[in-house]
Design a protein around this motif. Structure first.
Motif, PDB file in Angstrom:
ATOM      1  N   GLU A  38      36.452  71.610  -5.626  1.00 53.48           N
ATOM      2  CA  GLU A  38      35.184  72.239  -6.007  1.00 53.48           C
ATOM      3  C   GLU A  38      34.062  71.202  -6.110  1.00 53.48           C
ATOM      4  OE1 GLU A  38      33.551  75.403  -9.360  1.00 53.48           O
ATOM      5  OE2 GLU A  38      35.297  74.184  -9.848  1.00 53.48           O
ATOM      6  N   PHE A  39      32.846  71.652  -5.852  1.00 51.86           N
ATOM      7  CA  PHE A  39      31.646  70.859  -6.093  1.00 51.86           C
ATOM      8  C   PHE A  39      30.943  71.503  -7.280  1.00 51.86           C
ATOM      9  CE2 PHE A  39      28.524  67.959  -3.793  1.00 51.86           C
ATOM     10  CZ  PHE A  39      27.665  67.847  -4.877  1.00 51.86           C
ATOM     11  N   LEU A  40      31.055  70.858  -8.444  1.00 51.13           N
ATOM     12  CA  LEU A  40      30.455  71.374  -9.671  1.00 51.13           C
ATOM     13  C   LEU A  40      29.295  70.483 -10.068  1.00 51.13           C
ATOM     14  CD1 LEU A  40      30.602  73.328 -12.183  1.00 51.13           C
ATOM     15  CD2 LEU A  40      31.902  71.490 -13.287  1.00 51.13           C
ATOM     16  N   SER A  41      28.130  71.074 -10.263  1.00 55.18           N
ATOM     17  CA  SER A  41      26.970  70.329 -10.754  1.00 55.18           C
ATOM     18  C   SER A  41      26.772  70.591 -12.232  1.00 55.18           C
ATOM     19  CB  SER A  41      25.697  70.728  -9.996  1.00 55.18           C
ATOM     20  OG  SER A  41      25.679  70.167  -8.704  1.00 55.18           O
ATOM     21  N   LEU A  42      26.504  69.516 -12.981  1.00 54.74           N
ATOM     22  CA  LEU A  42      26.132  69.611 -14.379  1.00 54.74           C
ATOM     23  C   LEU A  42      24.620  69.444 -14.441  1.00 54.74           C
ATOM     24  CD1 LEU A  42      28.884  67.312 -15.996  1.00 54.74           C
ATOM     25  CD2 LEU A  42      29.071  69.694 -15.211  1.00 54.74           C
ATOM     26  N   LEU A  43      23.936  70.499 -14.813  1.00 53.62           N
ATOM     27  CA  LEU A  43      22.479  70.538 -14.753  1.00 53.62           C
ATOM     28  C   LEU A  43      21.925  70.743 -16.154  1.00 53.62           C
ATOM     29  CD1 LEU A  43      19.864  70.819 -12.959  1.00 53.62           C
ATOM     30  CD2 LEU A  43      20.324  73.271 -12.926  1.00 53.62           C
ATOM     31  N   GLY A  44      20.893  70.004 -16.476  1.00 55.96           N
ATOM     32  CA  GLY A  44      20.274  70.183 -17.782  1.00 55.96           C
ATOM     33  C   GLY A  44      19.203  69.136 -18.013  1.00 55.96           C
ATOM     34  N   PRO A  45      18.387  69.317 -19.039  1.00 57.36           N
ATOM     35  CA  PRO A  45      17.336  68.346 -19.354  1.00 57.36           C
ATOM     36  C   PRO A  45      17.930  67.055 -19.895  1.00 57.36           C
ATOM     37  CG  PRO A  45      17.451  70.015 -21.065  1.00 57.36           C
ATOM     38  CD  PRO A  45      18.396  70.452 -19.988  1.00 57.36           C
ATOM     39  N   SER A  46      17.114  66.018 -20.000  1.00 54.79           N
ATOM     40  CA  SER A  46      17.561  64.760 -20.588  1.00 54.79           C
ATOM     41  C   SER A  46      18.052  65.005 -22.012  1.00 54.79           C
ATOM     42  CB  SER A  46      16.419  63.742 -20.603  1.00 54.79           C
ATOM     43  OG  SER A  46      16.008  63.442 -19.288  1.00 54.79           O
ATOM     44  N   GLY A 192      37.442  67.629   1.650  1.00 50.91           N
ATOM     45  CA  GLY A 192      38.050  68.418   0.590  1.00 50.91           C
ATOM     46  C   GLY A 192      37.956  67.765  -0.770  1.00 50.91           C
ATOM     47  N   LEU A 193      36.860  67.035  -1.020  1.00 54.97           N
ATOM     48  CA  LEU A 193      36.707  66.293  -2.269  1.00 54.97           C
ATOM     49  C   LEU A 193      36.473  67.221  -3.457  1.00 54.97           C
ATOM     50  CD1 LEU A 193      34.204  63.567  -1.009  1.00 54.97           C
ATOM     51  CD2 LEU A 193      36.664  63.282  -1.352  1.00 54.97           C
ATOM     52  N   THR A 194      36.907  66.776  -4.620  1.00 56.23           N
ATOM     53  CA  THR A 194      36.495  67.398  -5.877  1.00 56.23           C
ATOM     54  C   THR A 194      35.352  66.548  -6.422  1.00 56.23           C
ATOM     55  OG1 THR A 194      38.767  68.124  -6.317  1.00 56.23           O
ATOM     56  CG2 THR A 194      37.227  68.130  -8.182  1.00 56.23           C
ATOM     57  N   ILE A 195      34.178  67.144  -6.546  1.00 53.91           N
ATOM     58  CA  ILE A 195      32.986  66.396  -6.952  1.00 53.91           C
ATOM     59  C   ILE A 195      32.395  67.008  -8.218  1.00 53.91           C
ATOM     60  CG2 ILE A 195      30.616  65.751  -6.327  1.00 53.91           C
ATOM     61  CD1 ILE A 195      31.467  65.606  -3.433  1.00 53.91           C
ATOM     62  N   VAL A 196      32.121  66.143  -9.197  1.00 56.17           N
ATOM     63  CA  VAL A 196      31.354  66.534 -10.377  1.00 56.17           C
ATOM     64  C   VAL A 196      30.053  65.741 -10.313  1.00 56.17           C
ATOM     65  CG1 VAL A 196      31.284  66.724 -12.882  1.00 56.17           C
ATOM     66  CG2 VAL A 196      33.470  66.955 -11.685  1.00 56.17           C
ATOM     67  N   GLU A 204      18.329  70.553  -6.235  1.00 59.83           N
ATOM     68  CA  GLU A 204      19.485  69.785  -5.798  1.00 59.83           C
ATOM     69  C   GLU A 204      20.773  70.521  -6.160  1.00 59.83           C
ATOM     70  OE1 GLU A 204      19.109  65.338  -5.627  1.00 59.83           O
ATOM     71  OE2 GLU A 204      20.364  65.563  -7.402  1.00 59.83           O
ATOM     72  N   ALA A 205      20.849  71.017  -7.386  1.00 58.43           N
ATOM     73  CA  ALA A 205      22.038  71.754  -7.830  1.00 58.43           C
ATOM     74  C   ALA A 205      22.219  73.031  -7.020  1.00 58.43           C
ATOM     75  CB  ALA A 205      21.924  72.080  -9.317  1.00 58.43           C
ATOM     76  N   LEU A 206      21.138  73.752  -6.760  1.00 67.31           N
ATOM     77  CA  LEU A 206      21.231  74.991  -5.989  1.00 67.31           C
ATOM     78  C   LEU A 206      21.684  74.730  -4.564  1.00 67.31           C
ATOM     79  CD1 LEU A 206      17.952  76.731  -7.235  1.00 67.31           C
ATOM     80  CD2 LEU A 206      20.277  77.510  -7.701  1.00 67.31           C
ATOM     81  N   THR A 207      21.232  73.618  -3.991  1.00 68.58           N
ATOM     82  CA  THR A 207      21.546  73.289  -2.600  1.00 68.58           C
ATOM     83  C   THR A 207      23.000  72.892  -2.408  1.00 68.58           C
ATOM     84  OG1 THR A 207      19.291  72.546  -2.153  1.00 68.58           O
ATOM     85  CG2 THR A 207      21.005  71.688  -0.705  1.00 68.58           C
ATOM     86  N   MET A 208      23.574  72.148  -3.361  1.00 63.79           N
ATOM     87  CA  MET A 208      24.818  71.440  -3.098  1.00 63.79           C
ATOM     88  C   MET A 208      26.071  72.071  -3.709  1.00 63.79           C
ATOM     89  SD  MET A 208      23.326  67.585  -3.671  1.00 63.79           S
ATOM     90  CE  MET A 208      24.713  66.728  -2.949  1.00 63.79           C
ATOM     91  N   SER A 209      25.946  72.884  -4.724  1.00 67.09           N
ATOM     92  CA  SER A 209      27.085  73.190  -5.581  1.00 67.09           C
ATOM     93  C   SER A 209      27.835  74.460  -5.204  1.00 67.09           C
ATOM     94  CB  SER A 209      26.599  73.343  -7.029  1.00 67.09           C
ATOM     95  OG  SER A 209      25.674  72.343  -7.367  1.00 67.09           O
ATOM     96  N   ASN A 210      29.145  74.455  -5.488  1.00 66.71           N
ATOM     97  CA  ASN A 210      29.911  75.701  -5.525  1.00 66.71           C
ATOM     98  C   ASN A 210      29.603  76.453  -6.821  1.00 66.71           C
ATOM     99  OD1 ASN A 210      32.564  73.755  -4.228  1.00 66.71           O
ATOM    100  ND2 ASN A 210      31.405  75.253  -3.045  1.00 66.71           N
ATOM    101  N   ARG A 211      29.550  75.692  -7.924  1.00 65.95           N
ATOM    102  CA  ARG A 211      29.167  76.259  -9.217  1.00 65.95           C
ATOM    103  C   ARG A 211      28.237  75.286  -9.937  1.00 65.95           C
ATOM    104  NH1 ARG A 211      33.463  77.654 -13.305  1.00 65.95           N
ATOM    105  NH2 ARG A 211      34.375  75.677 -12.613  1.00 65.95           N
TER     106      ARG A 211
END
Length: 364
Positions: A38-46, A192-196, A204-211
């Motif tokens: 999975e490609f999971l993005s952690l998104l949030g403010p500083s 087939g990488l697992t990326i966090v 960027e998060a919308l473009t790249m992530s599975n979740r």
């Protein structure tokens, strides 16, 4: 339950994980699962805790409480180099005194591979990212995009179970950043990488992530696919943080055909479908916030049921679309519309409508 699917979902598992620095709690009772591949993005403010989560997974920060499992194994007691995790930092962290080939070879040397195996892997890895011809150069002789590819290659060369990326594209200009987003997406799919991936950049998060997991003050505010968090935000924080929205106070005036009737004030009313409400049981008189994406507002030539009369205060040209700033008394709206041969005139009256399914409603 399908056990195989459960184990896939639990490839990475944060169970009740907290992290405090002194009296400041940065991450609180985190429950998070990541699938293999999975490609999971952690998104949030500083300050929302996303980088701290990455550093705990990598082994550069200790947990204050809870358990982190990787492929079913508790990893808190393992040093970083024994976790099988590759890390790419925002500043790339390349060794300036080493050549590109030596930088990429470093994690293999640390794992005591033979010289022939190291040379073979480094050559193959650099050719894969189109940097084979630059193997003997040093980092300061490369562009920002090339340095980023070297850092990524170094993180991948020892075939890690997981790759962690902490805002790795933040220092690049817009065009190069977009190119590297697509390049990382392609590597993720091909290998087939697992990326966090940690970012504060919503596009960027919308473009790249599975979740995408959206963090606020050390907790997950919402997690889901890009479409889920964008089209169906579960609270006003998510609605405002990811994408642009009109966030309007309203009162539930009743129901009609199963939909909530929302009174926006100034004589304006809209309807919201039950599926678009984030909380059940919002009765008549309840005070709510309604989120409407600018592109979901439709301009209609005539008045009619469910249409709000307004006037155009400003027209902003944005190349492929126009942003219209609208008002009706104290009510303010932003609409996004396609360019037409004749742009709407400032001061012109318009009527706007929105489909009930496109109004996300939360308790005020």
């Amino acid at each position: 339950m399908d056990d195989s699917k459960g184990s896939m979902r639990n490839f990475i598992h944060f169970h009740d994980v907290s992290k405090s620095f002194g009296i400041t709690k940065v991450v609180e009772n985190l429950e998070l699962e990541v699938e293999k591949g999975e490609f999971l993005s952690l998104l949030g403010p500083s300050g929302s805790g996303k980088t701290t989560i990455l550093m705990m997974l990598a082994g550069f920060e200790e947990t204050s409480a809870g358990t982190i499992l990787l492929d079913g194994e508790r990893i808190q007691e393992l040093p970083p180099h024994k976790r099988g995790i590759g890390v790419v930092f925002q500043n790339y962290a390349l060794f300036p005194h080493m050549t590109i080939a030596e930088n990429v070879a470093f994690p293999l040397r640390m794992r005591r591979l033979g010289r022939a195996e190291i040379d073979s892997r480094v050559k193959r890895a650099l050719e894969r990212v189109r940097l084979g011809a630059l193997a003997d150069r040093r980092p300061d002789q490369l562009s920002g995009g090339q340095q980023q590819r070297v850092a990524l290659t170094r993180a991948l060369v020892f075939e890690p179970k997981v790759v962690l990326m902490d805002e790795p594209l933040g220092a690049l200009d817009k065009q190069l950043r977009e190119e590297m987003q697509l390049e990382i997406r392609e590597l993720h799919r091909r290998l087939g990488l697992t990326i966090v991936f940690v970012t504060h950049d919503q596009s960027e998060a919308l473009t790249m992530s599975n979740r995408i997991a959206i963090f606020d003050k050390g907790k997950i505010s919402q997690i889901g696919t890009a479409a889920e968090v964008y089209d169906h935000p579960q609270n006003s924080f998510v609605a405002q943080f990811i994408g642009e929205t009109n966030l309007l106070p309203a009162t539930v005036a009743g129901t009609e055909g199963g939909a909530l009737v929302l009174d926006l004030g100034e004589g304006a009313r809209l309807r919201a479908a039950p599926a678009a409400t984030a909380a059940a049981g919002l009765g008549t008189g309840a005070r709510v916030m309604v989120s409407i994406r600018p592109e979901r507002l439709h301009l209609d030539p005539e008045a009619g049921e469910g249409r709000v009369a307004a006037s155009i205060d400003d027209v902003v040209y944005q190349g492929d679309h126009l942003r219209l700033h609208l008002s009706r008394g104290d009510l303010r709206l932003v609409a996004r519309c396609e360019r037409r041969s004749a742009a709407p005139a400032v001061g012109a009256p318009v009527h706007v409508s929105v489909a009930p399914a496109d109004c996300a409603v939360f308790p005020a």
